[in-house]
Design an enzyme around this catalytic site. Structure first.
Site, PDB file in Angstrom:
ATOM      1  CD1 TRP A   1       0.561  -6.086  -2.825  1.00 24.53           C
ATOM      2  CD2 TRP A   1       0.255  -6.774  -0.717  1.00 24.53           C
ATOM      3  NE1 TRP A   1       1.107  -7.338  -2.712  1.00 24.53           N
ATOM      4  CE2 TRP A   1       0.939  -7.781  -1.424  1.00 24.53           C
ATOM      5  CE3 TRP A   1      -0.042  -6.984   0.624  1.00 24.53           C
ATOM      6  CZ2 TRP A   1       1.341  -8.977  -0.836  1.00 24.53           C
ATOM      7  CZ3 TRP A   1       0.350  -8.171   1.219  1.00 24.53           C
ATOM      8  CH2 TRP A   1       1.031  -9.161   0.488  1.00 24.53           C
TER       9      TRP A   1
ATOM     10  CG  HIS B   1      19.260 -36.912   1.811  1.00 20.87           C
ATOM     11  ND1 HIS B   1      19.567 -38.208   2.165  1.00 20.87           N
ATOM     12  CD2 HIS B   1      20.426 -36.226   1.834  1.00 20.87           C
ATOM     13  CE1 HIS B   1      20.867 -38.297   2.406  1.00 20.87           C
ATOM     14  NE2 HIS B   1      21.412 -37.107   2.208  1.00 20.87           N
TER      15      HIS B   1
ATOM     16  CE  LYS C   1      12.736  -2.490  -3.593  1.00 19.23           C
ATOM     17  NZ  LYS C   1      13.647  -3.574  -3.991  1.00 19.23           N
TER      18      LYS C   1
ATOM     19  CG  ASN D   1       0.869   0.980   4.286  1.00 19.26           C
ATOM     20  OD1 ASN D   1       0.697  -0.229   4.343  1.00 19.26           O
ATOM     21  ND2 ASN D   1       2.053   1.533   4.076  1.00 19.26           N
ATOM     22  N   GLY D   2      -1.350  -0.803   6.325  1.00 18.41           N
ATOM     23  CA  GLY D   2      -1.104  -1.545   7.560  1.00 18.41           C
ATOM     24  C   GLY D   2      -2.238  -2.517   7.815  1.00 18.41           C
TER      25      GLY D   2
ATOM     26  CD  GLU E   1      11.988 -11.657  -6.108  1.00 18.50           C
ATOM     27  OE1 GLU E   1      11.224 -11.324  -5.198  1.00 18.50           O
ATOM     28  OE2 GLU E   1      13.201 -11.360  -6.104  1.00 18.50           O
TER      29      GLU E   1
ATOM     30  CD  GLU F   1      18.700 -12.759  -3.855  1.00 16.44           C
ATOM     31  OE1 GLU F   1      18.018 -13.238  -2.931  1.00 16.44           O
ATOM     32  OE2 GLU F   1      18.383 -11.710  -4.451  1.00 16.44           O
TER      33      GLU F   1
ATOM     34  NE  ARG G   1       4.733   1.780  -0.311  1.00 20.15           N
ATOM     35  CZ  ARG G   1       5.502   1.905   0.758  1.00 20.15           C
ATOM     36  NH1 ARG G   1       6.719   2.385   0.628  1.00 20.15           N
ATOM     37  NH2 ARG G   1       5.082   1.548   1.950  1.00 20.15           N
TER      38      ARG G   1
ATOM     39  CB  CYS H   1      -0.933   0.058   1.200  1.00 18.33           C
ATOM     40  SG  CYS H   1      -2.002  -1.356   1.364  1.00 18.33           S
TER      41      CYS H   1
ATOM     42  CE  LYS I   1      15.846 -11.047  -6.956  1.00 16.80           C
ATOM     43  NZ  LYS I   1      16.111 -10.705  -5.671  1.00 16.80           N
TER      44      LYS I   1
HETATM   45  C1  G6P Z   1      10.077  -8.072   0.071  1.00 17.83           C
HETATM   46  C2  G6P Z   1      10.847  -7.772  -1.201  1.00 17.83           C
HETATM   47  C3  G6P Z   1      12.160  -8.531  -1.193  1.00 17.83           C
HETATM   48  C4  G6P Z   1      12.956  -8.180   0.048  1.00 17.83           C
HETATM   49  C5  G6P Z   1      12.157  -8.453   1.318  1.00 17.83           C
HETATM   50  C6  G6P Z   1      12.826  -7.857   2.543  1.00 17.83           C
HETATM   51  O1  G6P Z   1       9.623  -9.379   0.059  1.00 17.83           O
HETATM   52  O2  G6P Z   1      10.085  -8.121  -2.328  1.00 17.83           O
HETATM   53  O3  G6P Z   1      12.920  -8.179  -2.339  1.00 17.83           O
HETATM   54  O4  G6P Z   1      14.145  -8.905   0.067  1.00 17.83           O
HETATM   55  O5  G6P Z   1      10.870  -7.835   1.232  1.00 17.83           O
HETATM   56  O6  G6P Z   1      12.796  -6.467   2.428  1.00 17.83           O
HETATM   57  P1  G6P Z   1      13.787  -5.471   3.133  1.00 17.83           P
HETATM   58  O7  G6P Z   1      13.330  -4.106   2.706  1.00 17.83           O
HETATM   59  O8  G6P Z   1      13.631  -5.682   4.614  1.00 17.83           O
HETATM   60  O9  G6P Z   1      15.166  -5.794   2.679  1.00 17.83           O
END
Ligand code: G6P
Length: 608
Positions: free
Chosen positions: A75, A504, A603, A101-102, A488, A481, A27, A2, A485
């Site tokens: 969101w 396993h 985000k 937001n929240g 997502e 990671e 976001r 949001c 990537k």
């Molecule tokens: C969200 C983002 C990720 C990020 C994670 C932690 O899920 O999409 O890319 O790694 O939050 O966010 P931060 O701002 O705490 O690094």
């Protein structure tokens, strides 16, 4: 997650609100809306879908006259994405309107009470209790009504509020969700984040928890929850709007991938001085570093993956036991706090709800907290005992790249500092590490040069159903990671596995043609990883390997190989992740997906 924007001044509000919301699109959201005071009443438009729909509906805001208003991108948490659940939310009389937001955690209890009093709910959102509660408490004094609501609700919120009776003011309040206030010559603004208002001002106030603000065209007045006036100082934002624009790149993600040499250089160079690692902001004496008995690294998402790498490096280099935990797990797991523990919270945004809660949990137990944070002045940065900033600049694409790389760089510096002070490495080893560390930015640049090659390879896998990323030690951390990537932004199912663990159970999923990305940068376990490559090859996998220059013999085993330049094994992640980021980007691009704004993701995750 949001986004909120609000404006009151001498310009038409709606276009400013739409423009501000567009800067918060990164976001993540599924619906959008704005409300403005048109001179006699509050009018509202809100729709499900992209901001573009709202923009068309209101002809860029033109159809909504008025010089004050609030806007929101939603969101969905409580209630599916829909026009009705979109914000703003009105009361029945259309005299109070709210964006939020929240999450209001006690909303169902409050809703029942309000329903008993005759309030009718039209949406499925938790937010709607706020507007009815405000109506219940409002007796002509907006700040007093907001205070009362804040005392009744549990959970997190950033709020933008308008009262029809007070057309020359907009109001806002916050607890555990970010909110800033901007002061400009053309009026005053509120927003969830700086990019939304940077076009209009650089002068920004960060709201703290349980603060209320009342904005008019000329004035900004802050209050605490007891209604007492507060004096706050604005901060000047020193980065440019260009830093938050695409600058000729097709996507923010690609731009940010390309900004990694700079992000890493900017994070490292101010802290390397005369052959020493100098991290003044660490706030720890050498004695305190020597007496650190345990480190707990806590984070979410990619920041957690940086933390997994950090564990290998800090334990390896500085010989300190390191636990690494997901913030959402840590905060409820009742961890054992020993004396001499240092908690490190890693976060790009500095606003992730679980990471912030974990920080408070650790601090409440007397544990010293170091934040590794990208956004200056964010909640984690402000609440940590000490903060080491990553200098990646604003990151817009949901899939993090440059902030992750800068987090790795910060962890390298920290490990080197601890190792040096604790004398777990020799002066010669330290000098070697320093030389390799300084080379990383240009080596990343070199790897970026292989983008066409990666794109061609990625195009072969656009129709894949699932993939695996495997590796051992730091290579396992890179796999985590690389896999995240990919999944997502491409929506291809992908799993990261410790290479030795695959047999396993999970290896049963490997079949003819399954793509397995094998990370083999760690010399100590190189031959072990090769054996694991052979295991998957035998089951029909197609293997893309990422290894160090000089290991050309791997071509006998793997089907496709990417070489990374020579570096210290501890730093391999910074190089090996580059082709994996490019791979994810090009798969997403090739599949025609919204690279920067993947479905369902946000985000900055400001709710639990
Ligand atoms: C969200 C983002 C990720 C990020 C994670 C932690 O899920 O999409 O890319 O790694 O939050 O966010 P931060 O701002 O705490 O690094």
């Amino acid at each position: 997650m949001c986004g909120i924007v609000g404006y009151i001044g001498d310009k038409q509000a709606a276009p400013i609100l739409l423009d501000g919301l567009s800067k918060l699109e990164y976001r993540g959201y599924d619906s959008a809306g704005i409300a403005v005071f048109d001179g006699s009443r509050i009018i509202m438009e809100k729709v499900m879908g992209r901001l573009k729909v709202l923009d068309e509906l209101t002809e860029g805001g033109k159809t909504m006259p008025g010089i004050s208003g609030i806007g929101h991108t939603r969101w969905a948490t409580h209630g599916s994405p829909s026009d009705t659940n979109a914000h703003p939310h009105f009361n029945k009389e259309h005299s109070i309107v709210v964006v939020h937001n929240g999450i209001i955690e006690n909303y169902s209890k409050l809703k029942k009470k309000l329903e008993r009093k005759g309030y009718e709910f039209v949406s499925e959102t938790d937010t709607e209790v706020l507007v009815h509660l405000l109506t219940e408490y409002y007796d002509g004094n907006p700040v007093a009504a907001i205070e009362k609501v804040m005392r009744r609700v549990e959970g997190s919120y950033a709020l933008g509020i308008m009262f029809k009776d007070h057309p020359h003011h907009i109001y806002a309040a916050r607890k555990d969700s970010p909110l800033i206030v901007g002061q400009s010559s053309m009026g005053n603004l509120i927003a969830s984040d700086v990019p939304a208002i940077l076009k209009y001002t650089r002068s920004v106030y960060y709201m703290e928890n349980e603060e209320i603000v009342c904005l008019s065209k000329e004035n900004i007045r802050f209050y605490n929850i007891d209604g007492e006036a507060l004096v706050k100082e604005p901060v000047t934002i020193d980065w440019d709007i260009d830093a938050a624009e695409k600058g000729g790149y097709e996507h923010f993600m690609l731009k940010e991938i390309y900004e990694q040499p700079k992000a890493v250089r900017d994070t490292i160079s101010p802290r390397l001085k005369n052959g020493e690692v100098v991290i003044e902001e660490l706030g720890m004496t050498d004695e305190e570093i020597r007496h650190t008995r345990k480190i707990i690294i806590i984070a979410c998402g990619s920041a957690y993956h940086a933390g997994v790498t950090g564990k290998y490096i800090l334990e390896g280099m500085a010989r300190i036991p390191v636990e690494v935990d997901l913030a959402s797990e840590f905060r409820y797991r009742n961890p054992i706090y020993e004396e001499g523990t240092l908690a490190i919270i890693i976060s790009q945004s500095g606003e992730t709800a679980d990471s912030l809660a974990a920080l408070r949990e650790a601090r409440n137990h007397g544990v010293r907290v170091l934040g590794i944070v990208n956004v200056v002045g964010s909640s984690i940065a402000r609440e940590a005992d000490n903060v080491m900033y990553t200098w990646a600049g604003p990151e817009i694409s949901v899939a993090t790249t440059k902030a992750y790389s800068a987090q790795l760089a910060a962890l390298y510096l920290l490990a080197m500092k601890f190792a040096k002070v604790r004398e777990t490495i020799t002066q010669e080893e330290f000098a070697e590490l320093q030389k390799d560390l300084e080379k990383i930015p240009e080596q990343i640049e070199q790897l970026l040069g292989m983008k066409e090659k990666i794109q061609r390879f990625a195009n072969r896998y656009l129709a894949a159903d699932h993939m695996f990323f495997i590796g051992r030690g730091i290579d396992y951390a890179i796999s985590l990671e690389g896999s995240l990537k990919l999944k997502e932004i491409s929506y291809i199912h992908s799993e990261a596995y410790a290479a030795g663990e695959l047999k396993h159970g999970t290896i049963s999923l490997v079949e003819e043609g399954t793509l397995v990305v094998a990370l083999a940068t760690q010399e100590k376990v190189y031959s072990k990883t090769i054996s694991n490559i052979v295991e998957v090859k035998t089951r029909g996998a197609f293997v893309m390997a990422v290894t160090n220059e000089g290991h050309e013999e791997i071509e006998k085993t793997a089907d496709y190989v990417i070489y990374i330049p020579k570096t210290n094994a501890y730093f391999a992640n910074s190089l090996a992740i580059i082709p994996l980021q490019l791979f994810a980007y090009y798969v997403s691009l090739g599949r025609g997906l919204d690279v920067d704004k993947p479905r369902n993701l946000a985000k900055s995750v400001t709710v639990e």
